[in-house]
Design a protein around this motif. Structure first.
Motif, PDB file in Angstrom:
ATOM      1  N   LEU A 135      -5.391  -1.926  -6.444  1.00  0.00           N
ATOM      2  CA  LEU A 135      -5.817  -1.264  -6.749  1.00  0.00           C
ATOM      3  C   LEU A 135      -4.273  -0.226  -7.320  1.00  0.00           C
ATOM      4  O   LEU A 135      -3.783   0.648  -7.813  1.00  0.00           O
ATOM      5  CB  LEU A 135      -6.101  -0.199  -5.557  1.00  0.00           C
ATOM      6  CG  LEU A 135      -7.806  -0.986  -4.908  1.00  0.00           C
ATOM      7  CD1 LEU A 135      -7.954   0.222  -3.983  1.00  0.00           C
ATOM      8  CD2 LEU A 135      -8.966  -0.630  -5.848  1.00  0.00           C
ATOM      9  N   VAL A 136      -3.052  -0.564  -6.389  1.00  0.00           N
ATOM     10  CA  VAL A 136      -2.046  -0.111  -6.793  1.00  0.00           C
ATOM     11  C   VAL A 136      -1.188  -0.536  -7.674  1.00  0.00           C
ATOM     12  O   VAL A 136       0.311  -0.315  -8.392  1.00  0.00           O
ATOM     13  CB  VAL A 136      -1.098   0.446  -5.329  1.00  0.00           C
ATOM     14  CG1 VAL A 136      -1.960   0.512  -4.062  1.00  0.00           C
ATOM     15  CG2 VAL A 136      -0.840  -0.440  -4.292  1.00  0.00           C
ATOM     16  N   GLY A 137      -1.709  -1.625  -8.121  1.00  0.00           N
ATOM     17  CA  GLY A 137      -1.245  -2.345  -9.440  1.00  0.00           C
ATOM     18  C   GLY A 137       0.389  -2.845  -9.125  1.00  0.00           C
ATOM     19  O   GLY A 137       1.339  -3.220  -9.847  1.00  0.00           O
ATOM     20  N   VAL A 138       0.084  -3.495  -7.806  1.00  0.00           N
ATOM     21  CA  VAL A 138       1.900  -4.294  -7.653  1.00  0.00           C
ATOM     22  C   VAL A 138       1.164  -5.756  -7.155  1.00  0.00           C
ATOM     23  O   VAL A 138       0.249  -5.959  -6.551  1.00  0.00           O
ATOM     24  CB  VAL A 138       1.989  -3.838  -5.587  1.00  0.00           C
ATOM     25  CG1 VAL A 138       3.209  -4.107  -5.727  1.00  0.00           C
ATOM     26  CG2 VAL A 138       2.032  -2.505  -5.802  1.00  0.00           C
ATOM     27  N   SER A 139       2.368  -6.253  -8.603  1.00  0.00           N
ATOM     28  CA  SER A 139       2.035  -7.960  -8.520  1.00  0.00           C
ATOM     29  C   SER A 139       3.238  -8.413  -7.924  1.00  0.00           C
ATOM     30  O   SER A 139       4.318  -8.952  -9.067  1.00  0.00           O
ATOM     31  CB  SER A 139       1.552  -8.458  -9.827  1.00  0.00           C
ATOM     32  OG  SER A 139       1.674  -9.557  -9.479  1.00  0.00           O
ATOM     33  N   LYS A 166       3.287   0.632  -0.099  1.00  0.00           N
ATOM     34  CA  LYS A 166       3.320   0.989   1.826  1.00  0.00           C
ATOM     35  C   LYS A 166       2.493   1.500   2.061  1.00  0.00           C
ATOM     36  O   LYS A 166       1.950   1.060   3.287  1.00  0.00           O
ATOM     37  CB  LYS A 166       4.897   1.912   2.080  1.00  0.00           C
ATOM     38  CG  LYS A 166       6.483   0.863   1.680  1.00  0.00           C
ATOM     39  CD  LYS A 166       7.590   1.763   2.065  1.00  0.00           C
ATOM     40  CE  LYS A 166       8.679   0.541   2.090  1.00  0.00           C
ATOM     41  NZ  LYS A 166      10.156   1.354   2.044  1.00  0.00           N
ATOM     42  N   GLN A 167       2.317   2.357   1.920  1.00  0.00           N
ATOM     43  CA  GLN A 167       0.920   3.105   1.981  1.00  0.00           C
ATOM     44  C   GLN A 167       0.093   1.802   2.485  1.00  0.00           C
ATOM     45  O   GLN A 167      -1.316   2.366   3.427  1.00  0.00           O
ATOM     46  CB  GLN A 167       0.832   3.665   0.972  1.00  0.00           C
ATOM     47  CG  GLN A 167      -0.331   3.330  -0.243  1.00  0.00           C
ATOM     48  CD  GLN A 167      -0.343   4.074  -1.461  1.00  0.00           C
ATOM     49  OE1 GLN A 167      -1.190   5.356  -0.446  1.00  0.00           O
ATOM     50  NE2 GLN A 167      -0.641   4.577  -2.435  1.00  0.00           N
ATOM     51  N   ILE A 168      -0.247   0.519   1.763  1.00  0.00           N
ATOM     52  CA  ILE A 168      -1.182  -0.297   1.886  1.00  0.00           C
ATOM     53  C   ILE A 168      -1.125  -0.655   2.979  1.00  0.00           C
ATOM     54  O   ILE A 168      -2.296  -0.766   3.600  1.00  0.00           O
ATOM     55  CB  ILE A 168      -1.191  -1.097   0.798  1.00  0.00           C
ATOM     56  CG1 ILE A 168      -1.126  -0.898  -0.522  1.00  0.00           C
ATOM     57  CG2 ILE A 168      -2.000  -2.406   1.644  1.00  0.00           C
ATOM     58  CD1 ILE A 168      -2.740  -0.436  -0.943  1.00  0.00           C
ATOM     59  N   PHE A 169      -0.234  -0.967   3.382  1.00  0.00           N
ATOM     60  CA  PHE A 169       0.247  -1.469   5.171  1.00  0.00           C
ATOM     61  C   PHE A 169       0.388  -0.918   5.944  1.00  0.00           C
ATOM     62  O   PHE A 169       0.843  -1.038   7.248  1.00  0.00           O
ATOM     63  CB  PHE A 169       1.594  -2.806   5.145  1.00  0.00           C
ATOM     64  CG  PHE A 169       1.834  -3.388   3.464  1.00  0.00           C
ATOM     65  CD1 PHE A 169       0.539  -4.633   3.882  1.00  0.00           C
ATOM     66  CD2 PHE A 169       2.590  -3.356   2.882  1.00  0.00           C
ATOM     67  CE1 PHE A 169       0.426  -4.996   2.749  1.00  0.00           C
ATOM     68  CE2 PHE A 169       2.772  -3.873   1.368  1.00  0.00           C
ATOM     69  CZ  PHE A 169       1.637  -4.793   1.155  1.00  0.00           C
ATOM     70  N   LEU A 170      -0.049   0.445   6.066  1.00  0.00           N
ATOM     71  CA  LEU A 170      -0.379   1.882   6.566  1.00  0.00           C
ATOM     72  C   LEU A 170      -0.643   0.672   8.520  1.00  0.00           C
ATOM     73  O   LEU A 170      -0.146   1.442   9.731  1.00  0.00           O
ATOM     74  CB  LEU A 170      -0.610   3.043   6.835  1.00  0.00           C
ATOM     75  CG  LEU A 170      -0.432   4.332   7.758  1.00  0.00           C
ATOM     76  CD1 LEU A 170       0.812   4.059   8.100  1.00  0.00           C
ATOM     77  CD2 LEU A 170      -1.070   5.093   7.230  1.00  0.00           C
ATOM     78  N   PRO A 171      -1.776   0.030   8.001  1.00  0.00           N
ATOM     79  CA  PRO A 171      -2.353  -1.052  10.141  1.00  0.00           C
ATOM     80  C   PRO A 171      -1.681  -1.088  10.687  1.00  0.00           C
ATOM     81  O   PRO A 171      -1.938  -1.551  11.701  1.00  0.00           O
ATOM     82  CB  PRO A 171      -3.780  -1.029   9.495  1.00  0.00           C
ATOM     83  CG  PRO A 171      -4.158  -0.654   7.905  1.00  0.00           C
ATOM     84  CD  PRO A 171      -2.925  -0.028   7.345  1.00  0.00           C
ATOM     85  N   ALA A 172      -0.245  -1.703  10.216  1.00  0.00           N
ATOM     86  CA  ALA A 172       0.642  -2.092  10.924  1.00  0.00           C
ATOM     87  C   ALA A 172       0.466  -1.206  11.741  1.00  0.00           C
ATOM     88  O   ALA A 172       0.902  -2.242  12.654  1.00  0.00           O
ATOM     89  CB  ALA A 172       1.724  -2.515   9.979  1.00  0.00           C
TER      90      ALA A 172
END
Length: 308
Positions: free
Chosen positions: A169-173, A260-266
């Motif tokens: 979604l955030v275009g990170v590869s 980094k926003q993707i991994f906030l559930p950590a």
């Protein structure tokens, strides 16, 4: 503290307003997806609410898809009915990825309709969605895990896959972001198993790895009876330690700022593991299920700092 509460409330209000600006049908289905996540996956709902606006709605759709699939086991007591519902989602995925497919041919399910739009717009890899469904389906027949590594493999397929999709979604590869997604997914999956011990006991299921139980001479029966003792705490400590090591590894990897926003559930995983440590690893302590007001504040604080 009240300022943080008002900020979080504002995020929620702005999200609802953004939905109302869509067409009526589209707004309704997006709100339906958000409500599914809020009702059945509240901690990830809070984390998703704090994502940037362009990816917030599609992230809710992915989370809603996962919630719909994961709760089949609780919805259907009859294994055949549960298998049919899993088959529905597998067939729906097949329909989504057929060439020249149109939304009118997607089943009249709000999550399925929105998932189709997200898949087309972001070109989501089919394999990750299939892993979600297949791994959950295997849970119907698999009442235990032989080893901790086997549990990690399940977490990779059922949880890490969500993070791989969110990265799209955030275009990170990025290989480093993928490694972080893998470790975080394993940590969250293992932690979910720990958190579900009491619930699973009501279904006469023990998902704690057999090799760890045998190592500490803890029987499945004692887990089902929710017996807290020193050996049971040793089991929980060893499993929780593996989850914590995955969190530490995920945080040690440098990832693109946009990821980094993707991994906030950590943050939610660490929050639970710290509470578990405070109870001296008594997995049956009722306070473990009370998140209170601290977790939303902690999530917001880390999001402002773009940390996880």
């Amino acid at each position: 503290m009240m300022r943080y509460f008002s900020k979080l409330y504002k995020h929620n209000l702005l999200f609802k307003r953004s939905l109302s600006k869509d067409t009526s049908t589209n707004g309704d289905t997006l709100q339906y997806c958000a409500n599914i996540v809020r009702q059945y996956d509240y901690e990830n709902y809070l984390a998703t609410l704090l994502m940037t606006k362009p990816v917030r709605s599609p992230a809710f759709v992915i989370r809603a898809f996962n919630a719909e699939v994961s709760r089949i086991q609780d919805q259907a007591s009859d294994p055949q009915i549960a298998a049919m519902r899993h088959q529905f989602w597998q067939d729906t995925l097949s329909s989504m990825y057929k060439s020249e497919q149109h939304i009118s041919k997607i089943p009249a399910n709000p999550v399925a309709k929105e998932m189709f739009k997200v898949c087309v717009h972001y070109n989501l890899p089919k394999r990750y969605l299939e892993r979600l469904v297949v791994s959950r389906r295997h849970m119907l027949t698999k009442k235990y895990y032989n080893t901790l590594e086997e549990l990690e493999n399940y977490a990779e397929n059922s949880v890490s896959s969500i993070y791989y999709l969110l990265l799209c979604l955030v275009g990170v590869s990025d290989v480093h972001a993928d490694h972080t997604a893998s470790h975080l997914g394993k940590a969250q999956g293992i932690t979910n198993i720990l958190r579900s011990v009491q619930i699973a006991s009501h279904h006469k299921s023990v998902y704690l790895p057999l090799d760890i139980l045998m190592k500490h001479n803890v029987s499945q029966e004692s887990v089902l009876r929710c017996l807290d003792n020193a050996t049971m705490r040793d089991v929980v400590f060893e499993i929780a330690s593996r989850a914590n090591s995955h969190i530490e590894k995920a945080r040690s990897i440098e990832v693109p700022k946009t990821a980094k926003q993707i991994f906030l559930p950590a943050v939610t995983v660490s929050y639970y593991l710290k509470k578990l440590q405070k109870t001296n690893f008594n997995i049956f302590d009722k306070t473990l299920h009370n998140s209170g007001v601290i977790l939303p504040l902690t999530l917001y604080y880390n999001r402002v700092l773009n940390k996880f």
